[in-house]
Motif scaffolding. Structure first.
Motif, PDB file in Angstrom:
ATOM      1  N   LEU A 213       0.833  -1.194   0.000  1.00  0.00           N
ATOM      2  CA  LEU A 213       0.000   0.000   0.000  1.00  0.00           C
ATOM      3  C   LEU A 213       0.870   1.247   0.000  1.00  0.00           C
ATOM      4  O   LEU A 213       1.932   1.279   0.636  1.00  0.00           O
ATOM      5  CB  LEU A 213      -0.896   0.017   1.234  1.00  0.00           C
ATOM      6  CG  LEU A 213      -1.870  -1.152   1.394  1.00  0.00           C
ATOM      7  CD1 LEU A 213      -2.561  -1.071   2.751  1.00  0.00           C
ATOM      8  CD2 LEU A 213      -2.900  -1.163   0.274  1.00  0.00           C
ATOM      9  N   LEU A 214       0.420   2.281  -0.668  1.00  0.00           N
ATOM     10  CA  LEU A 214       1.101   3.571  -0.670  1.00  0.00           C
ATOM     11  C   LEU A 214       0.444   4.493   0.354  1.00  0.00           C
ATOM     12  O   LEU A 214      -0.727   4.301   0.715  1.00  0.00           O
ATOM     13  CB  LEU A 214       1.026   4.198  -2.061  1.00  0.00           C
ATOM     14  CG  LEU A 214       1.675   3.412  -3.208  1.00  0.00           C
ATOM     15  CD1 LEU A 214       1.448   4.132  -4.531  1.00  0.00           C
ATOM     16  CD2 LEU A 214       3.145   3.198  -2.949  1.00  0.00           C
ATOM     17  N   PRO A 215       1.176   5.495   0.836  1.00  0.00           N
ATOM     18  CA  PRO A 215       0.558   6.445   1.776  1.00  0.00           C
ATOM     19  C   PRO A 215      -0.721   7.073   1.236  1.00  0.00           C
ATOM     20  O   PRO A 215      -1.623   7.402   2.015  1.00  0.00           O
ATOM     21  CB  PRO A 215       1.661   7.483   1.978  1.00  0.00           C
ATOM     22  CG  PRO A 215       2.932   6.736   1.747  1.00  0.00           C
ATOM     23  CD  PRO A 215       2.621   5.758   0.657  1.00  0.00           C
ATOM     24  N   ALA A 216      -0.812   7.233  -0.079  1.00  0.00           N
ATOM     25  CA  ALA A 216      -2.014   7.835  -0.662  1.00  0.00           C
ATOM     26  C   ALA A 216      -3.268   7.057  -0.280  1.00  0.00           C
ATOM     27  O   ALA A 216      -4.347   7.644  -0.094  1.00  0.00           O
ATOM     28  CB  ALA A 216      -1.888   7.906  -2.184  1.00  0.00           C
ATOM     29  N   ALA A 217      -3.155   5.723  -0.145  1.00  0.00           N
ATOM     30  CA  ALA A 217      -4.325   4.903   0.164  1.00  0.00           C
ATOM     31  C   ALA A 217      -4.865   5.207   1.551  1.00  0.00           C
ATOM     32  O   ALA A 217      -6.076   5.359   1.746  1.00  0.00           O
ATOM     33  CB  ALA A 217      -3.978   3.426   0.032  1.00  0.00           C
ATOM     34  N   LEU A 272     -14.868   1.548   0.733  1.00  0.00           N
ATOM     35  CA  LEU A 272     -13.779   0.671   0.307  1.00  0.00           C
ATOM     36  C   LEU A 272     -12.721   0.574   1.399  1.00  0.00           C
ATOM     37  O   LEU A 272     -12.270   1.593   1.931  1.00  0.00           O
ATOM     38  CB  LEU A 272     -13.144   1.209  -0.985  1.00  0.00           C
ATOM     39  CG  LEU A 272     -14.051   1.294  -2.210  1.00  0.00           C
ATOM     40  CD1 LEU A 272     -13.291   1.910  -3.377  1.00  0.00           C
ATOM     41  CD2 LEU A 272     -14.582  -0.077  -2.595  1.00  0.00           C
ATOM     42  N   ALA A 273     -12.320  -0.658   1.722  1.00  0.00           N
ATOM     43  CA  ALA A 273     -11.214  -0.873   2.652  1.00  0.00           C
ATOM     44  C   ALA A 273      -9.910  -0.512   1.958  1.00  0.00           C
ATOM     45  O   ALA A 273      -9.879  -0.195   0.761  1.00  0.00           O
ATOM     46  CB  ALA A 273     -11.209  -2.323   3.123  1.00  0.00           C
ATOM     47  N   LEU A 274      -8.802  -0.588   2.694  1.00  0.00           N
ATOM     48  CA  LEU A 274      -7.531  -0.109   2.158  1.00  0.00           C
ATOM     49  C   LEU A 274      -7.112  -0.817   0.880  1.00  0.00           C
ATOM     50  O   LEU A 274      -6.690  -0.174  -0.089  1.00  0.00           O
ATOM     51  CB  LEU A 274      -6.435  -0.262   3.223  1.00  0.00           C
ATOM     52  CG  LEU A 274      -6.432   0.794   4.333  1.00  0.00           C
ATOM     53  CD1 LEU A 274      -5.405   0.445   5.391  1.00  0.00           C
ATOM     54  CD2 LEU A 274      -6.151   2.178   3.769  1.00  0.00           C
ATOM     55  N   ASP A 275      -7.201  -2.133   0.843  1.00  0.00           N
ATOM     56  CA  ASP A 275      -6.731  -2.861  -0.343  1.00  0.00           C
ATOM     57  C   ASP A 275      -7.557  -2.553  -1.587  1.00  0.00           C
ATOM     58  O   ASP A 275      -6.990  -2.218  -2.631  1.00  0.00           O
ATOM     59  CB  ASP A 275      -6.683  -4.360  -0.068  1.00  0.00           C
ATOM     60  CG  ASP A 275      -5.446  -4.756   0.727  1.00  0.00           C
ATOM     61  OD1 ASP A 275      -4.334  -4.386   0.304  1.00  0.00           O
ATOM     62  OD2 ASP A 275      -5.580  -5.410   1.771  1.00  0.00           O
ATOM     63  N   PRO A 276      -8.892  -2.668  -1.551  1.00  0.00           N
ATOM     64  CA  PRO A 276      -9.654  -2.295  -2.749  1.00  0.00           C
ATOM     65  C   PRO A 276      -9.527  -0.831  -3.110  1.00  0.00           C
ATOM     66  O   PRO A 276      -9.590  -0.468  -4.290  1.00  0.00           O
ATOM     67  CB  PRO A 276     -11.100  -2.675  -2.395  1.00  0.00           C
ATOM     68  CG  PRO A 276     -11.129  -2.841  -0.927  1.00  0.00           C
ATOM     69  CD  PRO A 276      -9.765  -3.246  -0.518  1.00  0.00           C
ATOM     70  N   LEU A 277      -9.320   0.019  -2.114  1.00  0.00           N
ATOM     71  CA  LEU A 277      -9.131   1.439  -2.408  1.00  0.00           C
ATOM     72  C   LEU A 277      -7.811   1.660  -3.142  1.00  0.00           C
ATOM     73  O   LEU A 277      -7.738   2.442  -4.094  1.00  0.00           O
ATOM     74  CB  LEU A 277      -9.162   2.245  -1.112  1.00  0.00           C
ATOM     75  CG  LEU A 277      -9.332   3.760  -1.235  1.00  0.00           C
ATOM     76  CD1 LEU A 277     -10.610   4.105  -1.975  1.00  0.00           C
ATOM     77  CD2 LEU A 277      -9.335   4.391   0.154  1.00  0.00           C
ATOM     78  N   ASN A 307      -3.426  15.521  -4.088  1.00  0.00           N
ATOM     79  CA  ASN A 307      -2.364  15.016  -3.222  1.00  0.00           C
ATOM     80  C   ASN A 307      -1.028  15.258  -3.920  1.00  0.00           C
ATOM     81  O   ASN A 307      -0.767  14.685  -4.978  1.00  0.00           O
ATOM     82  CB  ASN A 307      -2.579  13.530  -2.955  1.00  0.00           C
ATOM     83  CG  ASN A 307      -1.481  12.914  -2.118  1.00  0.00           C
ATOM     84  OD1 ASN A 307      -0.821  13.615  -1.354  1.00  0.00           O
ATOM     85  ND2 ASN A 307      -1.274  11.615  -2.258  1.00  0.00           N
ATOM     86  N   LEU A 308      -0.188  16.090  -3.332  1.00  0.00           N
ATOM     87  CA  LEU A 308       1.068  16.454  -3.990  1.00  0.00           C
ATOM     88  C   LEU A 308       2.094  15.333  -3.961  1.00  0.00           C
ATOM     89  O   LEU A 308       3.028  15.329  -4.752  1.00  0.00           O
ATOM     90  CB  LEU A 308       1.651  17.709  -3.341  1.00  0.00           C
ATOM     91  CG  LEU A 308       0.781  18.973  -3.441  1.00  0.00           C
ATOM     92  CD1 LEU A 308       1.518  20.149  -2.832  1.00  0.00           C
ATOM     93  CD2 LEU A 308       0.402  19.274  -4.879  1.00  0.00           C
ATOM     94  N   GLY A 309       1.950  14.361  -3.047  1.00  0.00           N
ATOM     95  CA  GLY A 309       2.874  13.240  -3.019  1.00  0.00           C
ATOM     96  C   GLY A 309       4.242  13.615  -2.498  1.00  0.00           C
ATOM     97  O   GLY A 309       4.494  14.743  -2.058  1.00  0.00           O
ATOM     98  N   GLU A 310       5.165  12.650  -2.582  1.00  0.00           N
ATOM     99  CA  GLU A 310       6.481  12.833  -1.974  1.00  0.00           C
ATOM    100  C   GLU A 310       7.347  13.847  -2.705  1.00  0.00           C
ATOM    101  O   GLU A 310       8.341  14.332  -2.160  1.00  0.00           O
ATOM    102  CB  GLU A 310       7.213  11.494  -1.904  1.00  0.00           C
ATOM    103  CG  GLU A 310       7.459  10.847  -3.256  1.00  0.00           C
ATOM    104  CD  GLU A 310       8.121   9.484  -3.138  1.00  0.00           C
ATOM    105  OE1 GLU A 310       8.664   9.026  -4.159  1.00  0.00           O
ATOM    106  OE2 GLU A 310       8.085   8.905  -2.050  1.00  0.00           O
ATOM    107  N   ARG A 311       7.009  14.204  -3.939  1.00  0.00           N
ATOM    108  CA  ARG A 311       7.810  15.166  -4.703  1.00  0.00           C
ATOM    109  C   ARG A 311       7.190  16.555  -4.725  1.00  0.00           C
ATOM    110  O   ARG A 311       7.705  17.457  -5.375  1.00  0.00           O
ATOM    111  CB  ARG A 311       7.998  14.670  -6.137  1.00  0.00           C
ATOM    112  CG  ARG A 311       8.738  13.338  -6.233  1.00  0.00           C
ATOM    113  CD  ARG A 311       8.874  12.903  -7.676  1.00  0.00           C
ATOM    114  NE  ARG A 311       9.545  11.615  -7.799  1.00  0.00           N
ATOM    115  CZ  ARG A 311       9.750  10.973  -8.942  1.00  0.00           C
ATOM    116  NH1 ARG A 311       9.315  11.518 -10.079  1.00  0.00           N
ATOM    117  NH2 ARG A 311      10.355   9.804  -8.966  1.00  0.00           N
ATOM    118  N   GLY A 312       6.082  16.735  -4.030  1.00  0.00           N
ATOM    119  CA  GLY A 312       5.384  18.004  -4.091  1.00  0.00           C
ATOM    120  C   GLY A 312       5.836  18.982  -3.027  1.00  0.00           C
ATOM    121  O   GLY A 312       6.798  18.756  -2.293  1.00  0.00           O
TER     122      GLY A 312
END
Length: 383
Positions: A213-217, A272-277, A307-312
């Motif tokens: 999973l990524l932090p975005a989830a 939606l739970a984390l995995d399906p999301l 979401n700007l993510g890790e490079r934002g």
């Protein structure tokens, strides 16, 4: 008799070019069937029908530029006695089909009567070397359409027909309208997400990289639950009043590799739970960058997240996408000194910013949303 009209695929759309019909007069259609492909500043979009019935007539011809709201086709109710009009002539496509990549030879087109496939799906299958006989169609009468093909890897180059300058102009028009018509207010909160990220680390420790999973989830999951608890920000401003959405349909802003931005919706994200999301998020981003979205994914978002993510950057001030009444911005996760139980510790934090529409809500409601979101991220086991 119902007239099927050119849908608005966003506040920045004034017209679209009809690329091809995927149905013919006399075909039976049901709600959700893809019936046409329309080219907009956002790329080629599959257009769905929103009622059951029988196609009586195709009004617009492929290649025509059709304004939003103009008639495309006539659809008779199922069982209604209606004379079927002939289909308009289909011109030869202006764009040469893409060449098949090096490797396995593309499967030849199936013989008539064996596999039903739309022209757009046939061209993409040939380009990707996909055997149509192995696929099951979900289109009209079981026809294979674009959505039935495996999603290709994100393109390394901008697809033919995509005009970054046109998309940039469309974005500018929509955002100018937003700032002109919507009385924005802004609230921000910096939140400790160390607990949420620790939980993510524990989950991923037992998984292979593709399943992690990524932090975005986890950020999206918390945001969706907080939005569900704050329905005042989840909907649209239409005809001088707020219309609440029937679910939490989160538009997720995706930066396109060729330039520009698009925000298709993940429907009922709070369910939606984390995995399906995470799966839905990966699929949506991949199809957005591969220009394989459906019209409903561009029109159903009830609130948008960027979401700007890790490079934002560390924070972002969103501009609301009309007719929505709120937008949530998530900055880059950073390590900051943080007071925990009276001591200063290094913690991972993120700045959340809400842009709200003062016609629909005020700062009290917006503050409740951010407070709920912060509480969810602090109690990560609830996510």
């Amino acid at each position: 008799m119902t007239v099927f009209r050119m849908p608005s695929l966003g506040a920045d759309m004034e017209s679209g070019t009809l690329v091809e019909w995927l149905v013919r007069p006399g075909d039976r259609v049901k709600r959700g069937d893809v019936v046409a492909v329309v080219e907009t500043a956002k790329g080629a979009i599959e257009i769905e029908v929103f009622q059951d019935g029988v196609v009586r007539a195709l009004i617009a011809e492929p290649g025509a530029v059709v304004p939003v709201g103009a008639p495309l086709a006539e659809i008779a109710a199922e069982g209604a006695a209606a004379e079927v009009a002939p289909a308009p002539p289909t011109p030869q496509p202006a764009v040469t089909p893409p060449k098949a990549p090096a490797g396995p030879t593309a499967a030849p087109p199936p013989q008539a009567g064996r596999v039903r496939v739309t022209p757009a799906a046939r061209r993409r299958a040939a380009a990707l070397g996909i055997a149509l006989e192995r696929l099951r169609g979900t289109g009209v009468d079981g026809a294979i359409c674009l959505a039935d093909l495996p999603s290709p890897a994100p393109p390394k180059r901008v697809p033919a027909g995509f005009d970054p300058a046109a998309m940039r102009a469309a974005i500018a028009a929509a955002m100018s309208r937003s700032k002109r018509e919507i009385p924005h207010y802004y609230l921000s909160e910096t939140v400790d997400v160390s607990a949420a990220l620790d939980r993510l680390t524990r989950i991923n420790a037992e998984r292979d990289p593709p399943a992690r999973l990524l932090p975005a989830a986890i950020l999206l999951r918390a945001a969706a639950l907080a939005i569900a608890a704050t329905p005042e920000v989840n909907g649209w401003w239409e005809d001088g009043r707020f219309r609440a959405a029937d679910g939490v349909h989160v538009g997720w802003a995706v930066a396109l590799r060729g330039g520009g931005l698009i925000a298709p919706a993940i429907r009922d994200a709070d369910r939606l739970a984390l995995d399906p999301l995470m799966a839905a998020l990966r699929d949506l981003v991949q199809r957005a960058r591969g220009f394989a979205l459906r019209g409903s994914e561009l029109t159903s978002a009830s609130i948008t997240i960027t979401n700007l993510g890790e490079r934002g950057a560390a924070s972002v001030l969103p501009v609301i996408h009309p007719p929505q009444v709120a937008m949530l911005g998530i900055g880059r996760i950073v390590v900051r000194p943080w007071v925990v139980d009276g001591t200063v510790q290094p913690r991972q934090v993120v700045t959340l910013t809400l842009a709200g529409d003062h016609r629909a809500t005020d700062g009290h409601v917006g503050g409740l949303l951010l407070t709920r979101l912060a509480a969810l991220l602090a109690d990560a086991e609830r996510l």
